[in-house]
Design a protein around this motif. Structure first.
Motif, PDB file in Angstrom:
ATOM      1  N   GLY A 136       0.788  -1.228   0.000  1.00  0.00           N
ATOM      2  CA  GLY A 136       0.000   0.000   0.000  1.00  0.00           C
ATOM      3  C   GLY A 136       0.818   1.275   0.000  1.00  0.00           C
ATOM      4  O   GLY A 136       0.328   2.333  -0.396  1.00  0.00           O
ATOM      5  N   LEU A 137       2.081   1.180   0.437  1.00  0.00           N
ATOM      6  CA  LEU A 137       2.928   2.378   0.482  1.00  0.00           C
ATOM      7  C   LEU A 137       3.547   2.711  -0.869  1.00  0.00           C
ATOM      8  O   LEU A 137       4.206   3.738  -1.009  1.00  0.00           O
ATOM      9  N   GLY A 138       3.379   1.843  -1.862  1.00  0.00           N
ATOM     10  CA  GLY A 138       3.596   2.224  -3.252  1.00  0.00           C
ATOM     11  C   GLY A 138       4.987   2.138  -3.838  1.00  0.00           C
ATOM     12  O   GLY A 138       5.146   2.404  -5.029  1.00  0.00           O
ATOM     13  N   SER A 139       6.004   1.805  -3.062  1.00  0.00           N
ATOM     14  CA  SER A 139       7.353   1.717  -3.637  1.00  0.00           C
ATOM     15  C   SER A 139       7.465   0.510  -4.570  1.00  0.00           C
ATOM     16  O   SER A 139       6.744  -0.473  -4.406  1.00  0.00           O
ATOM     17  N   PRO A 140       8.391   0.563  -5.540  1.00  0.00           N
ATOM     18  CA  PRO A 140       8.516  -0.560  -6.469  1.00  0.00           C
ATOM     19  C   PRO A 140       9.161  -1.799  -5.859  1.00  0.00           C
ATOM     20  O   PRO A 140       8.884  -2.920  -6.296  1.00  0.00           O
ATOM     21  N   VAL A 141      10.018  -1.604  -4.857  1.00  0.00           N
ATOM     22  CA  VAL A 141      10.773  -2.722  -4.266  1.00  0.00           C
ATOM     23  C   VAL A 141      11.075  -2.395  -2.811  1.00  0.00           C
ATOM     24  O   VAL A 141      11.323  -1.235  -2.477  1.00  0.00           O
ATOM     25  N   GLY A 142      11.070  -3.427  -1.965  1.00  0.00           N
ATOM     26  CA  GLY A 142      11.715  -3.266  -0.666  1.00  0.00           C
ATOM     27  C   GLY A 142      10.838  -3.362   0.560  1.00  0.00           C
ATOM     28  O   GLY A 142       9.642  -3.082   0.532  1.00  0.00           O
ATOM     29  N   SER A 143      11.481  -3.791   1.638  1.00  0.00           N
ATOM     30  CA  SER A 143      10.897  -3.843   2.972  1.00  0.00           C
ATOM     31  C   SER A 143      11.959  -3.414   3.966  1.00  0.00           C
ATOM     32  O   SER A 143      13.122  -3.194   3.593  1.00  0.00           O
ATOM     33  N   LEU A 144      11.558  -3.319   5.222  1.00  0.00           N
ATOM     34  CA  LEU A 144      12.488  -2.940   6.288  1.00  0.00           C
ATOM     35  C   LEU A 144      12.292  -3.860   7.479  1.00  0.00           C
ATOM     36  O   LEU A 144      11.157  -4.199   7.831  1.00  0.00           O
ATOM     37  N   LEU A 145      13.397  -4.267   8.079  1.00  0.00           N
ATOM     38  CA  LEU A 145      13.379  -5.029   9.316  1.00  0.00           C
ATOM     39  C   LEU A 145      13.934  -4.132  10.410  1.00  0.00           C
ATOM     40  O   LEU A 145      15.014  -3.550  10.246  1.00  0.00           O
ATOM     41  N   ALA A 146      13.212  -4.008  11.517  1.00  0.00           N
ATOM     42  CA  ALA A 146      13.643  -3.121  12.601  1.00  0.00           C
ATOM     43  C   ALA A 146      13.694  -3.879  13.920  1.00  0.00           C
ATOM     44  O   ALA A 146      12.919  -4.806  14.160  1.00  0.00           O
ATOM     45  N   GLY A 147      14.625  -3.473  14.777  1.00  0.00           N
ATOM     46  CA  GLY A 147      14.781  -4.094  16.087  1.00  0.00           C
ATOM     47  C   GLY A 147      15.962  -3.482  16.816  1.00  0.00           C
ATOM     48  O   GLY A 147      16.411  -2.374  16.481  1.00  0.00           O
ATOM     49  N   LYS A 148      16.490  -4.202  17.773  1.00  0.00           N
ATOM     50  CA  LYS A 148      17.667  -3.729  18.501  1.00  0.00           C
ATOM     51  C   LYS A 148      18.892  -3.769  17.595  1.00  0.00           C
ATOM     52  O   LYS A 148      18.965  -4.554  16.653  1.00  0.00           O
ATOM     53  N   LYS A 149      19.867  -2.931  17.910  1.00  0.00           N
ATOM     54  CA  LYS A 149      21.069  -2.826  17.069  1.00  0.00           C
ATOM     55  C   LYS A 149      21.769  -4.172  16.911  1.00  0.00           C
ATOM     56  O   LYS A 149      22.212  -4.534  15.823  1.00  0.00           O
ATOM     57  N   GLU A 150      21.879  -4.912  17.982  1.00  0.00           N
ATOM     58  CA  GLU A 150      22.569  -6.201  17.939  1.00  0.00           C
ATOM     59  C   GLU A 150      21.855  -7.166  16.990  1.00  0.00           C
ATOM     60  O   GLU A 150      22.483  -7.880  16.205  1.00  0.00           O
ATOM     61  N   MET A 151      20.543  -7.175  17.067  1.00  0.00           N
ATOM     62  CA  MET A 151      19.759  -8.062  16.204  1.00  0.00           C
ATOM     63  C   MET A 151      19.888  -7.649  14.740  1.00  0.00           C
ATOM     64  O   MET A 151      20.030  -8.486  13.842  1.00  0.00           O
ATOM     65  N   ILE A 152      19.836  -6.351  14.469  1.00  0.00           N
ATOM     66  CA  ILE A 152      19.932  -5.860  13.092  1.00  0.00           C
ATOM     67  C   ILE A 152      21.324  -6.125  12.526  1.00  0.00           C
ATOM     68  O   ILE A 152      21.480  -6.443  11.335  1.00  0.00           O
ATOM     69  N   GLN A 153      22.345  -6.053  13.351  1.00  0.00           N
ATOM     70  CA  GLN A 153      23.700  -6.366  12.884  1.00  0.00           C
ATOM     71  C   GLN A 153      23.801  -7.828  12.468  1.00  0.00           C
ATOM     72  O   GLN A 153      24.419  -8.179  11.456  1.00  0.00           O
ATOM     73  N   LYS A 154      23.159  -8.702  13.252  1.00  0.00           N
ATOM     74  CA  LYS A 154      23.117 -10.116  12.898  1.00  0.00           C
ATOM     75  C   LYS A 154      22.365 -10.317  11.584  1.00  0.00           C
ATOM     76  O   LYS A 154      22.772 -11.092  10.715  1.00  0.00           O
ATOM     77  N   ALA A 155      21.234  -9.609  11.456  1.00  0.00           N
ATOM     78  CA  ALA A 155      20.428  -9.715  10.239  1.00  0.00           C
ATOM     79  C   ALA A 155      21.194  -9.209   9.023  1.00  0.00           C
ATOM     80  O   ALA A 155      21.077  -9.762   7.922  1.00  0.00           O
ATOM     81  N   ARG A 156      21.997  -8.174   9.214  1.00  0.00           N
ATOM     82  CA  ARG A 156      22.791  -7.630   8.109  1.00  0.00           C
ATOM     83  C   ARG A 156      23.781  -8.680   7.592  1.00  0.00           C
ATOM     84  O   ARG A 156      23.990  -8.816   6.377  1.00  0.00           O
ATOM     85  N   LYS A 157      24.372  -9.427   8.520  1.00  0.00           N
ATOM     86  CA  LYS A 157      25.305 -10.473   8.112  1.00  0.00           C
ATOM     87  C   LYS A 157      24.578 -11.594   7.385  1.00  0.00           C
ATOM     88  O   LYS A 157      25.056 -12.107   6.364  1.00  0.00           O
ATOM     89  N   TRP A 158      23.386 -11.971   7.898  1.00  0.00           N
ATOM     90  CA  TRP A 158      22.603 -13.000   7.222  1.00  0.00           C
ATOM     91  C   TRP A 158      22.142 -12.527   5.839  1.00  0.00           C
ATOM     92  O   TRP A 158      22.105 -13.307   4.885  1.00  0.00           O
ATOM     93  N   ARG A 159      21.801 -11.250   5.728  1.00  0.00           N
ATOM     94  CA  ARG A 159      21.406 -10.712   4.420  1.00  0.00           C
ATOM     95  C   ARG A 159      22.543 -10.868   3.417  1.00  0.00           C
ATOM     96  O   ARG A 159      22.331 -11.255   2.262  1.00  0.00           O
ATOM     97  N   LYS A 160      23.763 -10.613   3.855  1.00  0.00           N
ATOM     98  CA  LYS A 160      24.933 -10.767   2.987  1.00  0.00           C
ATOM     99  C   LYS A 160      25.123 -12.231   2.595  1.00  0.00           C
ATOM    100  O   LYS A 160      25.385 -12.555   1.429  1.00  0.00           O
TER     101      LYS A 160
END
Length: 339
Positions: free
Chosen positions: A200-224
């Motif tokens: 509904g927000l209309g962008s062509p691509v993409g999502s966001l994952l949000a949480g604590k910094k430590e968790m997002i750092q882990k997620a960044r590594k998994w994304r890679k």
């Protein structure tokens, strides 16, 4: 064609296209894309979390949360028709090596007592319960809103057991707008949340994952690890910033369109609503028409309207930015004609 198959079909607005064209970009794998960085900071602030991460899709965001919180052999608690269980290709098992503990909800909401009962006790025969997943709004229940009260109760059960909670909030802003609440009224009851920019927000691509910094750092590594490290992704982030700053409040228009469609369907003999829509999804029961889903959809398409099958005898129609009230009226006329 009036395309009511999904809100993922929205085209980027003129403002988005201009922002994409003018975006300042850098290499995001090096953390040097200023537009990505701005989007992630904005999302974290809006969602009430320490940090956020731009991901390619809602499914990727959900899977990064599971990978970040769980270990192989663990078990996660999910609602029986949740997206993460129903529509993500068994990824929780294929990628994270975890198994689902399934609870049947009511309009997507699990009973906190059932959740508490499903948490595994300490026993060598049992897997460890490592995550509880909620979905809001709930797609297969027709975009239904899971109340903040229900979320709070489940969150308290989870905290007592030291288990994190993840929200698949692909359409969470729809829930917030429809209930006249702040999105943080919902996200305060989770450890991580995923929201989609491309519905509904209309962008062509993409999502966001949000949480604590430590968790997002882990997620960044998994994304890679999963090949999701992006380079000059600021072109996509530029559109995402417009989504979060200009496209949230207008979701109420999509809800109005869905309500208009639902009101009309209630007056069409042979068609029945699965339930009154909370947000932008309308599910129709077509069994009384004696048409198969394929026959019904083909007839609708000949009248210039696209919809999708949503289980035997059920059709889903989803309103969005690129569908006008006039389009809704034409869709209603098409439904009347084929019935």
């Amino acid at each position: 064609m009036i395309d009511l198959r999904s809100d993922t079909l929205t085209q980027p607005t003129k403002r988005m296209r201009q922002a994409i064209f003018e975006a300042t970009v850098g290499d995001d794998v090096y953390g040097e894309d200023p537009t990505i960085n701005r989007l992630e900071e904005l999302a974290a602030e809006m969602l009430g979390k320490e940090d956020s991460l731009f991901v390619t899709s809602g499914t990727q965001g959900n899977q990064l949360a599971v990978l970040g919180f769980c270990s192989p052999g663990d078990e996660i608690i999910v609602e029986s028709e949740s997206h993460i269980f129903f529509y993500e290709g068994g990824a929780i098992s294929a990628l994270a090596g975890v198994q689902p503990r399934v609870i049947r909800g009511t309009k997507g909401a699990m009973d906190p007592k059932d959740v508490k009962s499903a948490i595994r006790s300490e026993d060598i025969h049992f897997p460890d319960t490592s995550l509880i997943c909620l979905e809001n709004t709930h797609n297969r229940s027709g975009g239904s809103i899971v109340s903040t009260g229900n979320m709070k109760d489940i969150f308290e059960v989870a905290k007592q057991a030291s288990i994190p909670v993840h929200i698949d909030g692909a359409r969470l802003f729809n829930a917030a707008v429809a209930s006249n609440k702040k999105v943080t009224d919902y996200t305060q009851y989770c450890d991580s949340v995923q929201i989609c920019l491309s519905k509904g927000l209309g962008s062509p691509v993409g999502s966001l994952l949000a949480g604590k910094k430590e968790m997002i750092q882990k997620a960044r590594k998994w994304r890679k690890r999963l090949g999701g490290g992006l380079r000059q992704a600021g072109f996509l982030a530029a559109s995402g910033i417009i989504s979060l700053t200009e496209m949230v409040d207008r979701l109420a228009e999509d809800h109005e369109k869905a309500m208009r469609l639902a009101d009309a369907i209630e007056d069409i003999s042979g068609l029945f609503l699965k339930n009154r829509p909370d947000t932008n999804i309308v599910i129709i029961n077509i069994e009384k028409t004696h048409k198969s889903n394929e026959e019904f959809l083909d007839a609708l398409k000949r009248e210039g309207v696209l919809a999708v099958s949503f289980g035997e005898g059920q059709i889903r129609l989803t309103t969005h930015y690129d569908v006008s009230l006039e389009d809704i009226d034409q869709a209603i006329s098409a439904l009347k004609k084929i019935v």
